[in-house]
Design a protein around this motif. Structure first.
Motif, PDB file in Angstrom:
ATOM      1  N   SER A 138      94.829  12.460  76.169  1.00 30.69           N
ATOM      2  CA  SER A 138      96.106  11.754  75.984  1.00 30.69           C
ATOM      3  C   SER A 138      96.862  11.597  77.292  1.00 30.69           C
ATOM      4  N   ASN A 139      96.611  12.500  78.260  1.00 33.32           N
ATOM      5  CA  ASN A 139      97.313  12.456  79.548  1.00 33.32           C
ATOM      6  C   ASN A 139      96.546  11.671  80.613  1.00 33.32           C
ATOM      7  N   ARG A 140      95.373  11.177  80.265  1.00 36.46           N
ATOM      8  CA  ARG A 140      94.531  10.504  81.245  1.00 36.46           C
ATOM      9  C   ARG A 140      95.038   9.087  81.530  1.00 36.46           C
ATOM     10  N   ALA A 141      94.817   8.621  82.758  1.00 36.80           N
ATOM     11  CA  ALA A 141      95.268   7.284  83.163  1.00 36.80           C
ATOM     12  C   ALA A 141      94.337   6.225  82.596  1.00 36.80           C
ATOM     13  N   VAL A 142      94.892   5.278  81.824  1.00 37.04           N
ATOM     14  CA  VAL A 142      94.121   4.172  81.250  1.00 37.04           C
ATOM     15  C   VAL A 142      94.907   2.876  81.413  1.00 37.04           C
ATOM     16  N   ALA A 143      94.191   1.754  81.305  1.00 39.59           N
ATOM     17  CA  ALA A 143      94.837   0.437  81.392  1.00 39.59           C
ATOM     18  C   ALA A 143      93.926  -0.593  80.737  1.00 39.59           C
ATOM     19  N   SER A 144      94.454  -1.790  80.543  1.00 40.45           N
ATOM     20  CA  SER A 144      93.675  -2.884  79.945  1.00 40.45           C
ATOM     21  C   SER A 144      93.439  -3.976  80.981  1.00 40.45           C
ATOM     22  N   HIS A 145      92.246  -4.572  80.945  1.00 43.36           N
ATOM     23  CA  HIS A 145      91.965  -5.742  81.779  1.00 43.36           C
ATOM     24  C   HIS A 145      90.997  -6.655  81.040  1.00 43.36           C
ATOM     25  N   ALA A 146      90.523  -7.686  81.706  1.00 41.38           N
ATOM     26  CA  ALA A 146      89.739  -8.730  81.032  1.00 41.38           C
ATOM     27  C   ALA A 146      88.423  -8.229  80.461  1.00 41.38           C
ATOM     28  N   MET A 147      87.887  -7.117  81.000  1.00 39.27           N
ATOM     29  CA  MET A 147      86.582  -6.640  80.551  1.00 39.27           C
ATOM     30  C   MET A 147      86.650  -5.443  79.614  1.00 39.27           C
ATOM     31  N   ASN A 148      87.826  -4.813  79.505  1.00 39.45           N
ATOM     32  CA  ASN A 148      87.936  -3.590  78.713  1.00 39.45           C
ATOM     33  C   ASN A 148      89.380  -3.392  78.270  1.00 39.45           C
ATOM     34  N   THR A 149      89.591  -3.285  76.960  1.00 37.88           N
ATOM     35  CA  THR A 149      90.961  -3.115  76.444  1.00 37.88           C
ATOM     36  C   THR A 149      91.496  -1.721  76.718  1.00 37.88           C
ATOM     37  N   ARG A 150      90.607  -0.739  76.897  1.00 39.91           N
ATOM     38  CA  ARG A 150      91.045   0.614  77.256  1.00 39.91           C
ATOM     39  C   ARG A 150      90.138   1.125  78.370  1.00 39.91           C
ATOM     40  N   SER A 151      90.461   0.755  79.577  1.00 44.38           N
ATOM     41  CA  SER A 151      89.647   1.106  80.738  1.00 44.38           C
ATOM     42  C   SER A 151      90.158   2.390  81.379  1.00 44.38           C
ATOM     43  N   SER A 152      89.264   3.355  81.572  1.00 47.38           N
ATOM     44  CA  SER A 152      89.634   4.595  82.266  1.00 47.38           C
ATOM     45  C   SER A 152      89.890   4.279  83.733  1.00 47.38           C
ATOM     46  N   ARG A 153      91.041   4.692  84.225  1.00 48.01           N
ATOM     47  CA  ARG A 153      91.401   4.431  85.624  1.00 48.01           C
ATOM     48  C   ARG A 153      91.163   5.649  86.498  1.00 48.01           C
ATOM     49  N   SER A 154      90.457   6.634  85.969  1.00 52.45           N
ATOM     50  CA  SER A 154      90.175   7.856  86.726  1.00 52.45           C
ATOM     51  C   SER A 154      88.854   8.441  86.248  1.00 52.45           C
ATOM     52  N   HIS A 155      88.256   9.279  87.087  1.00 55.49           N
ATOM     53  CA  HIS A 155      87.100  10.078  86.678  1.00 55.49           C
ATOM     54  C   HIS A 155      87.633  11.367  86.045  1.00 55.49           C
ATOM     55  N   SER A 156      87.047  11.792  84.960  1.00 58.41           N
ATOM     56  CA  SER A 156      87.522  13.022  84.317  1.00 58.41           C
ATOM     57  C   SER A 156      86.391  14.037  84.213  1.00 58.41           C
ATOM     58  N   ILE A 157      86.738  15.326  84.380  1.00 60.01           N
ATOM     59  CA  ILE A 157      85.777  16.418  84.280  1.00 60.01           C
ATOM     60  C   ILE A 157      86.352  17.488  83.359  1.00 60.01           C
ATOM     61  N   PHE A 158      85.739  17.635  82.186  1.00 56.42           N
ATOM     62  CA  PHE A 158      86.104  18.690  81.249  1.00 56.42           C
ATOM     63  C   PHE A 158      85.085  19.816  81.416  1.00 56.42           C
ATOM     64  N   THR A 159      85.565  21.016  81.726  1.00 62.54           N
ATOM     65  CA  THR A 159      84.675  22.136  82.037  1.00 62.54           C
ATOM     66  C   THR A 159      84.866  23.265  81.038  1.00 62.54           C
ATOM     67  N   VAL A 160      83.755  23.762  80.513  1.00 66.08           N
ATOM     68  CA  VAL A 160      83.750  24.944  79.645  1.00 66.08           C
ATOM     69  C   VAL A 160      83.185  26.106  80.455  1.00 66.08           C
ATOM     70  N   TYR A 161      83.958  27.203  80.553  1.00 66.82           N
ATOM     71  CA  TYR A 161      83.542  28.405  81.284  1.00 66.82           C
ATOM     72  C   TYR A 161      83.126  29.464  80.264  1.00 66.82           C
ATOM     73  N   LEU A 162      81.882  29.895  80.335  1.00 67.67           N
ATOM     74  CA  LEU A 162      81.373  30.913  79.419  1.00 67.67           C
ATOM     75  C   LEU A 162      81.143  32.201  80.203  1.00 67.67           C
ATOM     76  N   THR A 163      81.892  33.246  79.848  1.00 66.26           N
ATOM     77  CA  THR A 163      81.761  34.545  80.505  1.00 66.26           C
ATOM     78  C   THR A 163      81.091  35.517  79.549  1.00 66.26           C
ATOM     79  N   SER A 164      80.060  36.194  80.020  1.00 64.96           N
ATOM     80  CA  SER A 164      79.381  37.191  79.190  1.00 64.96           C
ATOM     81  C   SER A 164      79.196  38.463  80.013  1.00 64.96           C
ATOM     82  N   ALA A 165      79.277  39.607  79.321  1.00 66.91           N
ATOM     83  CA  ALA A 165      79.120  40.900  79.986  1.00 66.91           C
ATOM     84  C   ALA A 165      78.607  41.917  78.973  1.00 66.91           C
TER      85      ALA A 165
END
Length: 463
Positions: free
Chosen positions: A246-273
């Motif tokens: 919801s906080n990511r930068a998006v916009a509309s243009h002639a080729m895409n009604t919801r174009s991502s204007r940024s690269h996004s990286i969602f990271t899951v950190y798994l710690t085991s011990a």
């Protein structure tokens, strides 16, 4: 250390409703003539006005490019099948084993990258703010079968942890029991600046410059002061992801009604011990990357702020392609060296090794924020899957061909994969293994000595 090549999948998205009126001569051919995991791109010659020709004349004026990959998925393939072909189950197994992993979507704008990664439905809402009209995209999950790789990975991780914990409860040896914890982070790279999508609103408003990317010998490149949120269940992890989207930068243009204007990286950190020794923890990371799409300004009609964003996106993707090309050349030369090294004189072999080392140092990771953060995924310590997304329109055939060329180069890159144990933990484990080995040797020696003492008495009794 294990060497693993990047796995590459091709996905062709189905035609959208507004594209139904466009002429289509099916310039993408999946598995032609019974071939397996092969895709052909048919590109018209420069002199062929192919949209006005009959089919037979269209075929005569085509230039054919053929590529082979790990999997080629046509328009009819569903989300769950994409997830299965990516090998999500195996990736989650490796994650629990202490390995890093990365799945990233690459392709032209409007080719279905974001849908492949999250599968969310977005509703465009407009509201008046003074004299201006503000447009926002509200996230909406309609059908469980449409959710993308991110949601399915989250479910698989928690499902596997529950299964392992259940097996531990039934087991007899408490020394093999491990404790697991999960955290997540979400960032976007917007105009070469890194922004935390899960930071509080006030913090995001104050920090216009973004977060700094640092480098450490053990961790490599990392983002300083990035929020890492604990997740006790899959619902909490998904909630963080939707908040970030919801906080990511998006916009509309002639080729895409919801174009991502940024690269996004969602990271899951798994710690085991181990339960018996919590200090010997292993942290593994799963990066789920949705890249912004490459754009041609003449096709998108971008101006002003949108044009500036497009230039930033294309610049970072240009560096990414440079890195992929450089790594593919290095891997090709390494393969040649491996074949010919036995026949080389000592001096030539040494010079060839030095040349390869120099080439590795010259890979332009530092030329963009994106390639710095993807260094592990490209030639580093990560199990990597690349999903190259293609659009079905005839007007996208040149961009599709370029996407396939770089996907083909990425397929030749090998990563050096190791378990992410802390150096101190590795040293402790090594010393513990040595102590165990010495104890076993001592026990064997004691048994031999006892048998040696008993030999005279046993021989005398036999006589």
């Amino acid at each position: 250390m294990d060497s693993r090549a990047i796995r590459v999948l091709i996905r062709i998205r189905p035609r959208l409703a507004f594209e139904g009126q466009e002429p289509c001569y099916n310039n993408l051919v999946v598995n032609p003539q019974g071939k397996h995991n092969v895709i052909q791109v048919l590109i018209p010659s420069k002199n062929a006005d192919y949209l006005r020709k009959e089919r037979r004349e269209f075929d005569k004026n085509m230039i054919t490019h053929e590529f082979s990959f790990d999997h080629v998925l046509g328009e009819a393939v569903k989300q769950d099948d994409v997830c299965r072909r990516c090998g999500v189950d195996a990736i989650v197994e490796s994650l629990l084993g202490g390995y890093n992993a990365t799945i990233f979507a690459y392709g032209q704008t409007g080719s279905g990258k974001t849908f492949t990664m999250d599968g969310l439905q977005y509703v465009l809402e407009e509201r008046k703010v003074g004299k201006r009209t503000k447009r926002t995209h509200t996230v909406k999950i309609d059908q469980a079968q449409d959710v993308g790789i991110v949601f399915r990975c989250i479910d698989k991780i928690f499902e596997k942890i529950r299964l392992v914990e259940h097996e531990q409860e039934e087991g007899q040896d408490p020394n093999t029991d491990r404790v697991y914890s999960i955290k997540c982070s979400f960032l976007q790279i917007y105009n070469e600046h890194v922004h935390d999508l899960l930071a509080p609103l006030e913090s995001r408003k104050k920090n216009k410059v973004g977060l700094k990317i640092r480098w450490a010998k053990r961790e490599g490149f990392f983002v300083e002061n990035l929020y890492k949120n604990e997740c006790d269940n899959p619902g909490m992890c998904k909630k963080y992801f939707i908040t970030g989207v919801s906080n990511r930068a998006v916009a509309s243009h002639a080729m895409n009604t919801r174009s991502s204007r940024s690269h996004s990286i969602f990271t899951v950190y798994l710690t085991s011990a181990p339960k018996t020794n919590p200090e010997m923890e292993v942290v593994s990371k799963l990066h789920l990357v949705d890249l912004a799409g490459s754009e041609r300004i003449r096709d998108t009609g971008a101006t002003g702020k949108l044009l500036k964003q497009s230039i930033g996106i294309n610049r970072s993707l240009f560096v990414l392609r440079k890195v992929i090309k450089a790594l593919s050349v290095i891997n090709r030369k390494q393969a040649q060296f491996a074949r010919m090294s036995a026949q080389m004189p000592q001096k030539e072999r040494s010079e060839a090794r030095q040349g390869l080392s120099a080439m590795k140092r010259l890979v332009p990771y530092r030329d963009s924020s994106l390639t710095r953060l993807l260094k592990d995924a490209l030639g580093g310590n990560s199990i990597t899957v690349m999903i190259a997304c293609l659009g079905p329109r005839d007007s996208a055939c040149e961009e599709n061909c370029q996407t396939l060329r770089y996907a083909s180069l990425a397929k030749s890159i090998s990563n050096r994969v190791v378990v992410n144990a802390d150096p101190r933990t590795q040293l402790i484990q090594k010393l513990q293994a040595e102590v165990k080995s010495l104890r076993e040797q001592l026990l064997r020696s004691q048994r031999m000595m006892q048998l040696g003492r008993g030999l005279p008495s046993s021989s005398s009794s036999s006589s």
